[in-house]
Design a protein around this motif. Structure first.
Motif, PDB file in Angstrom:
ATOM      1  N   SER A  38       0.827  -1.202   0.000  1.00  6.45           N
ATOM      2  CA  SER A  38       0.000   0.000   0.000  1.00  6.45           C
ATOM      3  C   SER A  38       0.865   1.258   0.000  1.00  6.45           C
ATOM      4  CB  SER A  38      -0.920  -0.002   1.218  1.00  6.45           C
ATOM      5  OG  SER A  38      -1.762  -1.143   1.206  1.00  6.45           O
ATOM      6  N   LEU A  39       1.898   1.274   0.861  1.00  2.76           N
ATOM      7  CA  LEU A  39       2.782   2.441   0.890  1.00  2.76           C
ATOM      8  C   LEU A  39       3.474   2.651  -0.446  1.00  2.76           C
ATOM      9  CD1 LEU A  39       4.379   2.095   4.453  1.00  2.76           C
ATOM     10  CD2 LEU A  39       2.654   3.737   3.698  1.00  2.76           C
ATOM     11  N   THR A  40       3.915   1.554  -1.036  1.00  2.00           N
ATOM     12  CA  THR A  40       4.600   1.667  -2.336  1.00  2.00           C
ATOM     13  C   THR A  40       3.666   2.212  -3.403  1.00  2.00           C
ATOM     14  OG1 THR A  40       6.027  -0.200  -1.756  1.00  2.00           O
ATOM     15  CG2 THR A  40       5.893   0.413  -4.076  1.00  2.00           C
ATOM     16  N   MET A  41       2.447   1.678  -3.439  1.00  2.00           N
ATOM     17  CA  MET A  41       1.495   2.141  -4.452  1.00  2.00           C
ATOM     18  C   MET A  41       1.111   3.592  -4.232  1.00  2.00           C
ATOM     19  SD  MET A  41      -0.981  -1.201  -4.850  1.00  2.00           S
ATOM     20  CE  MET A  41      -1.916  -0.473  -6.193  1.00  2.00           C
ATOM     21  N   LEU A  42       0.934   3.993  -2.962  1.00  2.00           N
ATOM     22  CA  LEU A  42       0.553   5.380  -2.695  1.00  2.00           C
ATOM     23  C   LEU A  42       1.685   6.340  -3.013  1.00  2.00           C
ATOM     24  CD1 LEU A  42      -1.445   4.941   0.628  1.00  2.00           C
ATOM     25  CD2 LEU A  42      -2.357   5.458  -1.649  1.00  2.00           C
ATOM     26  N   LEU A  43       2.917   5.949  -2.653  1.00  5.00           N
ATOM     27  CA  LEU A  43       4.060   6.793  -2.999  1.00  5.00           C
ATOM     28  C   LEU A  43       4.219   6.905  -4.511  1.00  5.00           C
ATOM     29  CD1 LEU A  43       6.735   5.765  -0.345  1.00  5.00           C
ATOM     30  CD2 LEU A  43       5.581   7.961  -0.558  1.00  5.00           C
ATOM     31  N   THR A  44       4.069   5.764  -5.183  1.00  2.25           N
ATOM     32  CA  THR A  44       4.160   5.791  -6.641  1.00  2.25           C
ATOM     33  C   THR A  44       3.080   6.673  -7.238  1.00  2.25           C
ATOM     34  OG1 THR A  44       5.054   3.539  -6.614  1.00  2.25           O
ATOM     35  CG2 THR A  44       4.206   4.354  -8.709  1.00  2.25           C
ATOM     36  N   ALA A  46       1.654   9.193  -5.791  1.00  2.00           N
ATOM     37  CA  ALA A  46       1.977  10.596  -5.513  1.00  2.00           C
ATOM     38  C   ALA A  46       3.026  11.122  -6.485  1.00  2.00           C
ATOM     39  CB  ALA A  46       2.465  10.734  -4.069  1.00  2.00           C
ATOM     40  N   PHE A  47       4.061  10.322  -6.736  1.00  2.45           N
ATOM     41  CA  PHE A  47       5.094  10.745  -7.676  1.00  2.45           C
ATOM     42  C   PHE A  47       4.525  10.911  -9.077  1.00  2.45           C
ATOM     43  CE2 PHE A  47       8.299   8.470  -4.765  1.00  2.45           C
ATOM     44  CZ  PHE A  47       8.433   9.618  -4.001  1.00  2.45           C
ATOM     45  N   ILE A  48       3.680   9.950  -9.486  1.00  2.00           N
ATOM     46  CA  ILE A  48       3.113  10.029 -10.836  1.00  2.00           C
ATOM     47  C   ILE A  48       2.187  11.234 -10.953  1.00  2.00           C
ATOM     48  CG2 ILE A  48       1.559   8.864 -12.448  1.00  2.00           C
ATOM     49  CD1 ILE A  48       2.703   6.225 -11.539  1.00  2.00           C
ATOM     50  N   ALA A  49       1.388  11.486  -9.904  1.00  2.00           N
ATOM     51  CA  ALA A  49       0.488  12.633  -9.948  1.00  2.00           C
ATOM     52  C   ALA A  49       1.262  13.939 -10.045  1.00  2.00           C
ATOM     53  CB  ALA A  49      -0.409  12.632  -8.707  1.00  2.00           C
ATOM     54  N   GLU A  50       2.343  14.041  -9.255  1.00  2.00           N
ATOM     55  CA  GLU A  50       3.153  15.256  -9.316  1.00  2.00           C
ATOM     56  C   GLU A  50       3.824  15.412 -10.674  1.00  2.00           C
ATOM     57  OE1 GLU A  50       4.881  18.811  -8.008  1.00  2.00           O
ATOM     58  OE2 GLU A  50       3.236  17.593  -7.221  1.00  2.00           O
ATOM     59  N   ALA A  51       4.352  14.293 -11.199  1.00  2.00           N
ATOM     60  CA  ALA A  51       4.982  14.345 -12.518  1.00  2.00           C
ATOM     61  C   ALA A  51       3.963  14.708 -13.599  1.00  2.00           C
ATOM     62  CB  ALA A  51       5.641  13.003 -12.841  1.00  2.00           C
ATOM     63  N   SER A 167      -6.460  12.473 -10.457  1.00  2.00           N
ATOM     64  CA  SER A 167      -5.866  11.990  -9.213  1.00  2.00           C
ATOM     65  C   SER A 167      -6.891  11.240  -8.379  1.00  2.00           C
ATOM     66  CB  SER A 167      -5.295  13.167  -8.420  1.00  2.00           C
ATOM     67  OG  SER A 167      -4.300  13.834  -9.158  1.00  2.00           O
ATOM     68  N   LEU A 168      -8.116  11.780  -8.300  1.00  2.00           N
ATOM     69  CA  LEU A 168      -9.164  11.106  -7.532  1.00  2.00           C
ATOM     70  C   LEU A 168      -9.494   9.750  -8.139  1.00  2.00           C
ATOM     71  CD1 LEU A 168     -11.174  11.228  -5.232  1.00  2.00           C
ATOM     72  CD2 LEU A 168     -12.775  12.394  -6.759  1.00  2.00           C
ATOM     73  N   MET A 169      -9.583   9.701  -9.463  1.00  2.00           N
ATOM     74  CA  MET A 169      -9.859   8.431 -10.123  1.00  2.00           C
ATOM     75  C   MET A 169      -8.735   7.432  -9.866  1.00  2.00           C
ATOM     76  SD  MET A 169     -10.551   7.743 -14.170  1.00  2.00           S
ATOM     77  CE  MET A 169     -11.824   9.013 -14.150  1.00  2.00           C
ATOM     78  N   GLY A 170      -7.488   7.915  -9.947  1.00  2.00           N
ATOM     79  CA  GLY A 170      -6.357   7.027  -9.684  1.00  2.00           C
ATOM     80  C   GLY A 170      -6.358   6.525  -8.257  1.00  2.00           C
ATOM     81  N   LEU A 171      -6.728   7.397  -7.297  1.00  2.00           N
ATOM     82  CA  LEU A 171      -6.753   6.983  -5.896  1.00  2.00           C
ATOM     83  C   LEU A 171      -7.819   5.921  -5.652  1.00  2.00           C
ATOM     84  CD1 LEU A 171      -5.558   7.489  -3.118  1.00  2.00           C
ATOM     85  CD2 LEU A 171      -7.261   9.290  -2.777  1.00  2.00           C
ATOM     86  N   VAL A 172      -8.971   6.091  -6.282  1.00  2.00           N
ATOM     87  CA  VAL A 172     -10.027   5.078  -6.138  1.00  2.00           C
ATOM     88  C   VAL A 172      -9.565   3.738  -6.694  1.00  2.00           C
ATOM     89  CG1 VAL A 172     -12.349   4.446  -6.898  1.00  2.00           C
ATOM     90  CG2 VAL A 172     -11.888   6.764  -6.116  1.00  2.00           C
ATOM     91  N   LEU A 173      -8.920   3.779  -7.852  1.00  2.00           N
ATOM     92  CA  LEU A 173      -8.423   2.530  -8.443  1.00  2.00           C
ATOM     93  C   LEU A 173      -7.368   1.882  -7.560  1.00  2.00           C
ATOM     94  CD1 LEU A 173      -8.171   3.583 -12.201  1.00  2.00           C
ATOM     95  CD2 LEU A 173      -9.898   2.142 -11.124  1.00  2.00           C
ATOM     96  N   ILE A 174      -6.499   2.704  -6.953  1.00  2.00           N
ATOM     97  CA  ILE A 174      -5.470   2.144  -6.068  1.00  2.00           C
ATOM     98  C   ILE A 174      -6.109   1.495  -4.847  1.00  2.00           C
ATOM     99  CG2 ILE A 174      -3.631   2.815  -4.483  1.00  2.00           C
ATOM    100  CD1 ILE A 174      -2.605   4.714  -6.560  1.00  2.00           C
ATOM    101  N   LEU A 175      -7.129   2.122  -4.267  1.00  2.00           N
ATOM    102  CA  LEU A 175      -7.807   1.537  -3.110  1.00  2.00           C
ATOM    103  C   LEU A 175      -8.466   0.205  -3.479  1.00  2.00           C
ATOM    104  CD1 LEU A 175      -9.418   4.717  -1.501  1.00  2.00           C
ATOM    105  CD2 LEU A 175      -7.369   3.457  -0.768  1.00  2.00           C
ATOM    106  N   LEU A 176      -9.080   0.157  -4.656  1.00  2.00           N
ATOM    107  CA  LEU A 176      -9.649  -1.109  -5.100  1.00  2.00           C
ATOM    108  C   LEU A 176      -8.572  -2.165  -5.293  1.00  2.00           C
ATOM    109  CD1 LEU A 176     -12.320   0.146  -7.685  1.00  2.00           C
ATOM    110  CD2 LEU A 176     -12.720  -0.751  -5.390  1.00  2.00           C
ATOM    111  N   ALA A 177      -7.432  -1.731  -5.860  1.00  2.00           N
ATOM    112  CA  ALA A 177      -6.326  -2.673  -6.066  1.00  2.00           C
ATOM    113  C   ALA A 177      -5.799  -3.194  -4.728  1.00  2.00           C
ATOM    114  CB  ALA A 177      -5.205  -1.999  -6.860  1.00  2.00           C
ATOM    115  N   ILE A 178      -5.757  -2.328  -3.708  1.00  2.00           N
ATOM    116  CA  ILE A 178      -5.287  -2.752  -2.388  1.00  2.00           C
ATOM    117  C   ILE A 178      -6.245  -3.778  -1.785  1.00  2.00           C
ATOM    118  CG2 ILE A 178      -4.907  -1.955  -0.027  1.00  2.00           C
ATOM    119  CD1 ILE A 178      -3.805   0.634  -1.180  1.00  2.00           C
ATOM    120  N   LEU A 179      -7.551  -3.585  -1.947  1.00  2.03           N
ATOM    121  CA  LEU A 179      -8.519  -4.561  -1.434  1.00  2.03           C
ATOM    122  C   LEU A 179      -8.354  -5.913  -2.118  1.00  2.03           C
ATOM    123  CD1 LEU A 179     -11.735  -2.341  -1.161  1.00  2.03           C
ATOM    124  CD2 LEU A 179     -10.219  -3.102   0.682  1.00  2.03           C
TER     125      LEU A 179
END
Length: 429
Positions: A38-44, A46-51, A167-179
């Motif tokens: 989860s930390l890795t995906m969230l950090l990734t 964040a970096f992708i969103a900033e980039a 970013s919101l769409m990506g965050l939702v997808l990441i949360l689903l991926a974590i589940l």
């Protein structure tokens, strides 16, 4: 009391897995892996969103600069003739872009010539730029002379809103991926740790029943160990074989590239040689005819090069050729192709020309670059360039005919006094 036969290890039952409880090794490893994932995906993320934001902002900045340059070209004649009404109309047409906030056209002394803003509020000072806006400047030039400048300010609000939505769409997808990962990790961990879980269950049975005749299937443990060793040995052999194969393929690739370079590149000047030029001439002529584009061919001959060789030696001649190749290449576009045909003869392919004047101006710059003073071995080399110029498809669409016409035009330039150029079929007075 006779010893009972050893029990074979098997997949733990669902009930046994549930009996492991919240302090089980399976659960702890699952939670740790899930936390790291989860930390890795969230950090990734964040970096992708900033980039993404930085790249999108940079892209809008470049688009704004290009728009300002195009607007400056359109406004140059209007500023030259002080036609403020036409300039204001041009700004009104330009201001149809939804993200535009301010356009100012200033004279060279800083006085306003024309301006546009979406509301009646006065224009902000140059330093009062919000964090949701960007500002670019462009010079207004006419015949190479600055006659004013353009200040353009755009809003980043739409871009920022789009970035937040993504970013919101990506965050939702990441949360689903974590589940999904949590569910998958639980099953994978249970299967991976099945031998250890069964050994723990067997120890509990021995402690409860005090039946010391029970045996763990140590045979499987030994077999698994030997299998792992043999599998690792096999992997090591495969790795060695793969490394040797990759090295062999790399060497063959390098050798092939070297052969390709030797076959198509001049060793002295590092320019493409005659063989490469002939194939490229065929290809570019065919493309120009098919696409309806204008291309040009220049046949270039160095003046007085034989004198350099005779008076200063071939070593000085080689140095002159290398320098001439560098000088000519320095004035070309990235799409132009300069080749050495042999001796002091060069050929230049100019694809995608806007008009014939562009090639003629380039010929003049090329001749000027070659004629610039050149000292080799502390001696001034009296080298110039004579150019024959031909156009496709205006003069011909046949590669051999184009090369012949360019050669003839070059000799016409020689007869005209060298250090000049001539077009095929055009003899200057």
């Amino acid at each position: 009391m006779p010893l009972s036969a050893p029990h074979k290890l098997s997949e733990p039952s669902p009930a046994a897995s549930r009996a492991a409880g919240p302090s089980s090794l399976v659960r702890r490893l699952t939670l740790l892996n899930l936390l790291v994932l989860s930390l890795t995906m969230l950090l990734t993320f964040a970096f992708i969103a900033e980039a993404f934001w930085l790249a999108a902002r940079e892209r809008q900045q470049r688009a704004a600069e290009l728009s300002a340059m195009l607007l400056a070209n359109n406004l140059a004649p209007m500023m030259a003739f002080e036609d403020g009404a036409a300039a204001q109309a041009e700004l009104q047409a330009f201001a149809r872009r939804g993200d535009l906030r301010l356009v100012q056209v200033l004279r060279t002394d800083g006085s306003p010539f024309a301006s546009w803003a979406p509301g009646p509020a006065p224009a902000a000072a140059p330093g009062a730029l919000g964090d949701a806006e960007l500002e670019v400047w462009a010079a207004v030039q006419l015949k190479g002379e600055n006659i004013g400048s353009i200040r353009l300010r755009e809003s980043l609000q739409q871009l920022r809103q789009f970035a937040w939505q993504m970013s919101l769409m990506g965050l939702v997808l990441i949360l689903l991926a974590i589940l999904v990962a949590a569910w998958v990790l639980g099953r994978v961990q249970r299967r991976a740790l099945a031998p250890i879980v069964e050994l723990s269950q067997l120890a509990d049975r021995v402690a409860r029943q005090r039946d010391y005749g029970l045996r763990a299937a140590v045979r499987r443990r030994d077999e698994v160990g030997r299998l792992a060793e043999r599998f690792n040995a096999m992997l090591k052999r495969i790795e060695v074989w793969q490394g040797e194969l990759n090295e062999q393929l790399h060497q063959e690739q390098v050798a092939g590239q070297q052969l390709q370079q030797l076959a198509h590149r001049d060793a002295l000047t590092q320019l493409p040689n005659r063989l490469f030029f002939q194939s490229e001439l065929q290809r570019q002529v065919g493309h120009a005819v098919q696409a309806g584009e204008l291309m040009a061919l220049m046949f270039i001959d160095l003046d007085n090069f034989k004198t350099v060789n005779d008076s200063h030696g071939h070593e000085a001649g080689d140095a002159v050729l290398r320098e001439m190749a560098h000088r000519m290449a320095s004035v070309l576009r990235s799409t132009d192709l300069l080749c050495r045909l042999g001796g002091d003869e060069f050929a230049l392919l100019l694809p995608g020309l806007a008009d014939t004047a562009a090639a003629e101006h380039l010929a003049e710059r090329l001749i000027a670059a070659v004629r610039a003073p050149l000292h080799v071995q502390q001696q001034l080399m009296p080298v110039g360039a004579t150019v024959g110029l031909v156009f496709c498809p205006q003069d011909s669409s046949d590669p051999a005919e184009l090369l012949k016409l360019a050669d003839q035009a070059m000799y016409e330039a020689k007869r005209a006094g060298k250090n000049t150029y001539r077009r095929a079929g055009h003899v200057d007075e």
